[in-house]
Design an enzyme around this catalytic site. Structure first.
Site, PDB file in Angstrom:
ATOM      1  N   GLY A 172     -67.256  30.959 -22.411  1.00  0.00           N
ATOM      2  CA  GLY A 172     -65.973  31.037 -21.706  1.00  0.00           C
ATOM      3  C   GLY A 172     -66.041  30.264 -20.411  1.00  0.00           C
ATOM      4  N   GLY A 217     -63.138  30.230 -18.275  1.00  0.00           N
ATOM      5  CA  GLY A 217     -62.029  30.629 -17.417  1.00  0.00           C
ATOM      6  C   GLY A 217     -62.578  30.897 -16.029  1.00  0.00           C
ATOM      7  N   LEU A 218     -61.808  31.570 -15.207  1.00  0.00           N
ATOM      8  CA  LEU A 218     -62.274  31.824 -13.847  1.00  0.00           C
ATOM      9  C   LEU A 218     -63.628  32.506 -13.861  1.00  0.00           C
ATOM     10  CD1 LEU A 218     -59.071  32.883 -11.944  1.00  0.00           C
ATOM     11  CD2 LEU A 218     -60.320  30.744 -11.867  1.00  0.00           C
ATOM     12  N   ALA A 219     -63.788  33.499 -14.708  1.00  0.00           N
ATOM     13  CA  ALA A 219     -65.030  34.257 -14.721  1.00  0.00           C
ATOM     14  C   ALA A 219     -66.177  33.392 -15.223  1.00  0.00           C
ATOM     15  CB  ALA A 219     -64.869  35.496 -15.589  1.00  0.00           C
ATOM     16  N   GLY A 220     -65.979  32.734 -16.354  1.00  0.00           N
ATOM     17  CA  GLY A 220     -67.057  31.971 -16.962  1.00  0.00           C
ATOM     18  C   GLY A 220     -67.451  30.743 -16.148  1.00  0.00           C
ATOM     19  N   HIS A 278     -45.688  42.949 -19.413  1.00  0.00           N
ATOM     20  CA  HIS A 278     -45.028  42.393 -18.232  1.00  0.00           C
ATOM     21  C   HIS A 278     -43.516  42.426 -18.431  1.00  0.00           C
ATOM     22  CE1 HIS A 278     -44.123  39.753 -14.923  1.00  0.00           C
ATOM     23  NE2 HIS A 278     -45.381  39.748 -14.576  1.00  0.00           N
ATOM     24  N   ARG A 312     -44.801  47.294 -12.947  1.00  0.00           N
ATOM     25  CA  ARG A 312     -44.575  46.610 -14.221  1.00  0.00           C
ATOM     26  C   ARG A 312     -44.307  47.563 -15.374  1.00  0.00           C
ATOM     27  NH1 ARG A 312     -49.279  41.918 -13.849  1.00  0.00           N
ATOM     28  NH2 ARG A 312     -48.218  40.768 -12.214  1.00  0.00           N
ATOM     29  N   HIS A 325     -49.130  41.063 -21.862  1.00  0.00           N
ATOM     30  CA  HIS A 325     -49.518  40.122 -20.836  1.00  0.00           C
ATOM     31  C   HIS A 325     -51.015  40.150 -20.519  1.00  0.00           C
ATOM     32  CE1 HIS A 325     -49.331  37.829 -17.228  1.00  0.00           C
ATOM     33  NE2 HIS A 325     -49.647  38.828 -16.454  1.00  0.00           N
ATOM     34  N   ARG A 346     -53.170  47.045 -14.324  1.00  0.00           N
ATOM     35  CA  ARG A 346     -53.667  46.086 -13.340  1.00  0.00           C
ATOM     36  C   ARG A 346     -52.565  45.711 -12.364  1.00  0.00           C
ATOM     37  NH1 ARG A 346     -53.217  40.755 -12.681  1.00  0.00           N
ATOM     38  NH2 ARG A 346     -52.422  40.274 -14.768  1.00  0.00           N
TER      39      ARG A 346
END
Ligand SMILES: Cc1cc2nc3c(=O)[nH]c(=O)nc-3n(C[C@H](O)[C@H](O)[C@H](O)COP(=O)(O)OP(=O)(O)OC[C@H]3O[C@@H](n4cnc5c(N)ncnc54)[C@H](O)[C@@H]3O)c2cc1C
Ligand code: HEM
Ligand code: FES
Lengths: 636, 254, 236
Positions: free
Chosen positions: A39, A41-44, A265, A329, A400, A434
């Site tokens: 991954g 993404g931001l984390a990976g 969402h 939400r 979402h 979240r």
């Protein structure tokens, strides 16, 4: 069995102490360790870059043709951080408090506190990388209030915050690729985890271009493979988002926590045809000025502008006078569903509500509204061909984000030694719901500031895995993955993969969507295995295995969703309380609000796989709330 | 959303793999709703093809909301289709009319080999960024974010450039298959921010060298790149890149 | 990042080549504009033009230095421009089946190499014709109202342009110069990195205007000669 490994000491000092207590790998030895990060993404991406900077060898995998295209790129609104730049009383403690409460008390306090603590470092890091956050005339960073938060702690880069943060992390990753310390494997799909002697030591993946199976060995495996929102087929997630990596790890022994915690969402563009492939999120910020309404008369088909004021039902404003259109939400979503279910929905399908800017335009003028929302209005018009300056927007909730995920301890390691899980893929710090702008924060905290420390602790203790891709466990896993692909291609049935995905999605949306009840969940639990069976008997996967084959890719993902969906429904059934995004109709207050049952469900539900169609075993991680006291949310 | 349907003829580039010859296949596309996106229209055709047991048209996509930069084809000679400032996934069928023939080709450039049908390999872009499209800061080295104020105008200009989604339409539209707009956008973003200054000379030289090495052409200022860019990245970025280049040449060493 | 990039590798990139084409092109533009102003003296009569030519000739060695500079610029410009164009042609070996007109690309921008080649051919012809042509003798004798007179360079030019075919060639060539400049003068600022934000549209307009002025300016001479020779009648 389930040890969250929460360090001792006062909450504000846990992380600092833990960092000191953890074992270190000496610099010369880091070079000897090999880490797989799945991954980007931001984390990976942040994890892979940071680990490589420290000296570890990293192999980075993603499905897309470039790491820069991971789903994180689509996040719009912003990222939270307790910088208190606006002097409005924010603090690490307040962000911690808001996150625990917003998550409806279903997260681990120690983790959430650390997240809030690290949030400030994230902003520093991103600014240093050249992320062009919005600024004020003085040259300092601008903040806004987001998702109903009472302080302005959200940092943003136009409506493209996720893109800019990801490009920052991607830049850092590319810098490391250039040093030769990170090897990139784009267009690879992880199809299995390799476990030897109860330690995760590698992965099996398919090269999506050549179709060849590959095995990769390492001393530790990090999964940062995102959420499983696409189990609903239609969601705001990117089309390639999937549960495969997490699910395959689950099947190999990693436990899955709280799969029923999904976030819906409220402001998305409604479905308008069965060819629909994706639901587009319209930023939450629209609710600051738009008013949500439906006609008072059932099935009123008049054009919205012809419906007089007294025949409009501004249901959120009426029901929640103090929060009005800005309720959280889950509350906004549920109310929209309720009115549509009762037959008041608008548009051709009757499954939408209005989000009206008429009053804002009259009050502030079109120019002011354009300055705030111009981009969003343009996007809306591009998709729907309607001009929101003239006619109210139509919106409807959509899936979402998924709070559930693989269970991890305080060190972000799953119950399987050597398998670490970051970002949306882990059962995270967001509990049952979240808060807006907190997913980006979590992904980057995990990747930049947590895993670099905790993985060292693991490696220092566990030592090299000595894994060898020629080892029998690798060969066996590879053969299994290949056999599954052959099996998919050999069904040669009549229905397309997309049709199965759609059917699964509809079932999930209907029974395990915004509102859930026992009967519905049981129905879904009866239906999903049948659908799975039908899939393996009647799916038609065209093309071959030894080439670029998108049908085959999707088939594998849908096959895993068909297994995972059952777990999600089971978890939803088991959790006979309402909390956060999980609304059980049986558990509501007299006013129809979600009612938690802290006596019976103040825990994370952690599932152990026992075989497809077999009942998984439930383990519980009890949550203790020592700092934020259990209270019922109220938005009246 | 006044729904309407149209009938079209599609001529789509089919190519099995990078090194075999490609050709056009023709498909009728009947009863296409004008509310569909272009990619949803392809989904519908693909679903039909699958039903007939034929291989569907391979095309890249992911976010389907115009931000990941994964999608993109040349539609009737226009990269990302005829609508300005719009990615292919955000293009809707109401921009077409009944009876029209739509020719769909991959982004063509020797630096972007065709993987299959409309799918291309844009790895060259990653390598340009590897050469220098970043700021060399380690995790943990960063100073407090407010220690360096950045004038709003500079930050906004940097953001304008940073909006690039790396889709490759600029290369596809350029008669020279030049990656100047892409490369320049990153250089421009980073040189407008104080954080990007220490490495600016090295960055521009390295990125331009890599751009050449990957086999992209040079800029002849035809501005087709700007015209097709879904994120409206301006040619001024190329001006900035050239200025940075001159400056790097002028400064000896670093 | 390779920070060891040697000087030679820094100046051999495509962007560096573009920069050289731009700088030399700019030099050529200065020459062209100066040349145009000089040529306009033709309208002031034989003495003015011949006087100007003599003054240039009297520069002696300096003139050769200038000429060498001009030649160097021209060689660099042509060599690198042609090389870039050639290299750019090979970057897309599989062609699009359909191409559409997109953006604000001008015809001039697409024809740079062709307008350039015509200018180059014309350049040699022009040198042979005027610069190295004999400025005394029969070729410079112009029929005047009353009789005939030897008019040096002026006469040479006059007689050349009195030939409609040559005049036409000359006009075509200077139109190519105008065309070349109508793109070049806008584009050169982008290459040199000096165009400020959003100024490209204005630069396009300015370049186009200069291109037209240059073409018309040079073309006005043969047109004037033709008109005087064939329409209004009889010579200078
Ligand atoms: C439209 C939208 C807007 C949002 N806006 C916000 C916002 O404003 N603020 C906020 O905080 N959050 C927002 N979110 C949520 C947030 O974007 C995500 O939760 C977050 O980006 C997830 O990051 P990640 O790194 O965990 O995973 P992702 O970004 O999803 O990355 C997953 C990675 O894993 C790879 N991968 C997945 N499966 C496999 C496999 N089997 N094999 C190999 N690789 C695999 C993918 O290729 C990808 O690289 C938004 C989400 C959406 C959908
Ligand atoms: C009268 C003489 C000439 C002048 C004043 C002139 C001027 C210029 C200028 C200013 C440019 C713009 C450079 C840039 O965009 O940065 C240019 C480009 C160009 N010139 Fe010339 N030029 C002249 C003659 C020629 C000749 C003789 C040729 C060649 C055969 C030529 C070929 C080109 C080409 C191909 C380009 C475009 C290069 C590119 O951007 O790819 N020019 N010229
Ligand atoms: S699919 Fe992401 S930009 Fe089109």
């Amino acid at each position: 069995m389930l040890d969250a490994k929460i360090p001792n000491g006062p909450i504000a000092e846990k992380w600092t102490r833990h960092k000191f207590d953890m074992k270190l790998v000496n610099p010369a030895n880091k070079r000897k360790f090999n880490i797989i990060v799945v991954g980007t993404g931001l984390a990976g991406a942040s994890a892979a870059a940071s680990l490589s900077e420290m000296g570890y060898h990293v192999q980075s995998f993603c499905i897309q043709d470039s790491p820069r295209r991971a789903h994180s790129i689509a996040a719009q609104g912003g990222i939270n951080a307790a910088k208190n730049y606006t002097n409005d009383g924010d603090s690490v403690y307040r962000l911690f408090y808001d996150t625990v409460k917003g998550g409806d008390f279903r997260a681990r306090e120690a983790n959430v506190y650390r997240l809030a603590e690290l949030s400030v470092n994230i902003i520093d890091q991103c600014v240093a990388q050249g992320v062009p956050f919005a600024r004020e005339y003085g040259g300092y960073l601008a903040n806004r209030s987001f998702g109903g938060a009472q302080v302005s702690r959200t940092f943003y880069a136009r409506g493209q915050t996720g893109q800019q943060l990801l490009l920052g992390a991607y830049g850092a990753l590319m810098k490391e690729v250039a040093t030769g310390n990170v090897t990139l494997f784009p267009r690879r799909e992880m199809l299995d985890l390799v476990v030897v002697d109860n330690r995760a030591v590698g992965i099996v993946c398919r090269n999506l271009i050549s179709g060849k199976m590959e095995t990769h060995a390492a001393d530790a495996v990090v999964l940062a493979t995102g959420g499983y929102g696409n189990v609903y087929d239609l969601s705001t997630n990117a089309r390639n988002s999937n549960v495969t990596a997490a699910w395959r790890a689950h099947r190999r022994g990693a436990w899955f926590a709280n799969p029923c915690f999904t976030q819906i969402h409220p402001t998305c563009i409604p479905v308008h045809g069965d060819y629909q492939s994706k639901l587009t999120l319209m930023s939450e910020s629209l609710r600051n000025d738009g008013r949500v309404w439906v006609p008072r008369k059932k099935g009123d088909k008049r054009p919205p502008n012809e419906i007089p004021e007294d025949e409009r039902n501004y249901y959120l404003e009426e029901k929640y006078p103090s929060f009005g259109n800005l309720v959280p939400r889950d509350v906004a979503s549920r109310n929209a569903k309720e009115w549509c279910d009762k037959g008041y929905g608008v548009g051709q399908t009757g499954v939408a509500v209005y989000l009206d800017f008429r009053d804002a335009i009259q009050r502030d003028g079109e120019e002011v509204v354009r300055a705030k929302y111009g981009n969003l209005f343009d996007m809306y018009e591009r998709i729907t061909d309607e001009n929101p300056y003239e006619v109210p927007m139509m919106i409807y909730p959509a899936v979402h984000y998924t709070m559930g995920g693989l269970w991890v301890d305080y060190n972000l390691m799953s119950n399987l030694p050597g398998l670490h899980v970051l970002g949306e893929a882990n059962f995270s710090d967001h509990g049952a719901n979240r808060l807006g702008a907190s997913a980006l924060m979590q992904g980057l905290a995990d990747g930049y500031f947590i895993i670099p420390y905790t993985i060292g602790d693991f490696l220092a203790q566990a030592g090299p895995s000595g894994a060898d891709p020629d080892n029998s466990a690798f060969k066996a896993a590879e053969q299994e993955a290949a056999a599954r692909i052959t099996r998919l291609l050999n069904v040669k049935g009549k229905r397309t993969v997309a049709e199965f995905h759609r059917e699964l999605g509809l079932t999930m949306w209907e029974h395990c969507g915004m509102a859930r009840n026992e009967a519905g969940l049981k129905e879904a639990l009866a239906k999903i295995p049948q659908l799975r069976e039908a899939f393996w008997e009647d799916v038609n996967v065209v093309g071959s295995e030894g080439s670029f084959n998108q049908v085959l890719e999707r088939a594998g993902r849908v096959a895993d969703f068909l297994e995972f969906a059952e777990l999600e429904c089971l978890d939803a059934l088991e959790r006979a309380e309402s909390c956060g995004g999980h609304f059980r109709e049986e558990s509501q207050t007299e006013e129809g609000e979600a009612k938690r049952d802290d006596d019976n469900f103040c825990h994370g539900a952690v599932w152990e796989f026992k075989g497809v169609g077999e009942k998984p075993v439930l383990h519980k991680e009890a949550f203790a709330f020592e700092h934020v006291h259990l209270t019922q949310r109220s938005y009246k | 959303m006044a729904e309407k349907t149209i009938d079209l003829t599609l001529k789509v580039w089919r190519q099995e793999s990078p090194d075999v010859e490609g050709h056009f296949d023709t498909f009728p596309a009947k009863g296409i709703s004008t509310d569909m996106s272009f990619l949803e229209m392809l989904d519908v055709i693909n679903n039909q093809l699958e039903k007939e047991g034929k291989e569907p048209i391979a095309f890249d996509h992911d976010c389907r909301e115009g931000i990941c930069g994964m999608c993109g084809s040349v539609v009737n000679g226009h990269a990302h289709g005829p609508q300005e400032a719009t990615t292919l996934c955000q293009l809707h069928m109401r921009k077409f009319h009944t009876g029209q023939t739509i020719v769909i080709e991959p982004f063509r450039a020797d630096a972007f080999p065709i993987v299959k049908d409309l799918v291309i390999d844009r790895g060259a872009f990653d390598r340009i960024i590897q050469a220098g499209g970043h700021i060399t800061v380690r995790t943990g080295q960063a100073p407090e974010a407010h220690s360096v104020p950045v004038p709003k105008k500079k930050a906004d200009t940097a953001m304008d450039s940073a909006a690039c989604i790396g889709c490759g339409a600029c290369v596809a539209a350029c008669p020279n298959a030049s990656a100047s707009l892409f490369t320049a956008a990153k250089i421009s973003q980073l040189c407008h921010l104080p954080q990007g200054h220490p490495e600016r000379n090295r960055r521009v030289i390295a990125m331009v060298q890599q751009m050449d090495k990957e086999g992209f052409g040079s800029c002849s200022k035809r501005y087709e790149c700007e015209a097709v860019c879904p994120k409206e990245i301006k040619v001024e970025n190329i001006t900035t890149m050239n200025r940075e280049y001159l400056r790097a040449l002028a400064s000896s060493g670093e | 990042m390779s920070d060891t990039a040697s000087f030679s590798s820094r100046v051999s990139t495509s962007v560096a080549r573009e920069l050289v084409v731009a700088v030399t092109g700019l030099g050529l533009i200065v020459f062209i504009l100066g040349h145009l102003v000089g040529n306009m003296l033709i309208f002031a009569g034989p003495e003015a033009l011949n006087g100007y030519a003599e003054k240039l000739a009297s520069l002696g060695e300096l003139l050769w230095v200038l000429r060498l500079g001009l030649i160097t610029f021209a060689v660099l410009h042509i060599g690198l421009a042609a090389h870039l164009t050639w290299a750019n042609w090979s970057k897309r070996t599989s062609r699009y089946a359909v191409t559409a007109a997109v953006g604000r690309k001008s015809v001039a921008s697409q024809l740079m190499i062709y307008s350039g080649i015509i200018i180059l051919c014309f350049f040699f012809f022009h040198l042979w014709d005027f610069t190295f042509g004999t400025k005394t003798g029969p070729g410079t004798v112009v029929p005047l109202m009353g009789g005939q007179e030897e008019l040096g360079l002026f006469g040479l030019v006059w007689n050349s342009f009195a030939n409609p075919l040559r005049a036409a060639c000359y006009i075509v060539a200077v139109c190519c110069v105008g065309l070349h400049l109508s793109h070049a003068i806008a584009s050169v600022w982008v290459t040199l990195g000096v165009l400020t934000h959003r100024a490209t549209d204005k630069a396009d307009a300015v370049a186009w205007t200069i291109g037209v002025v240059v073409a018309l300016g040079f073309a006005s001479i043969p047109i004037y000669v033709l008109v005087r020779t064939y329409i209004i009648g009889q010579g200078a």
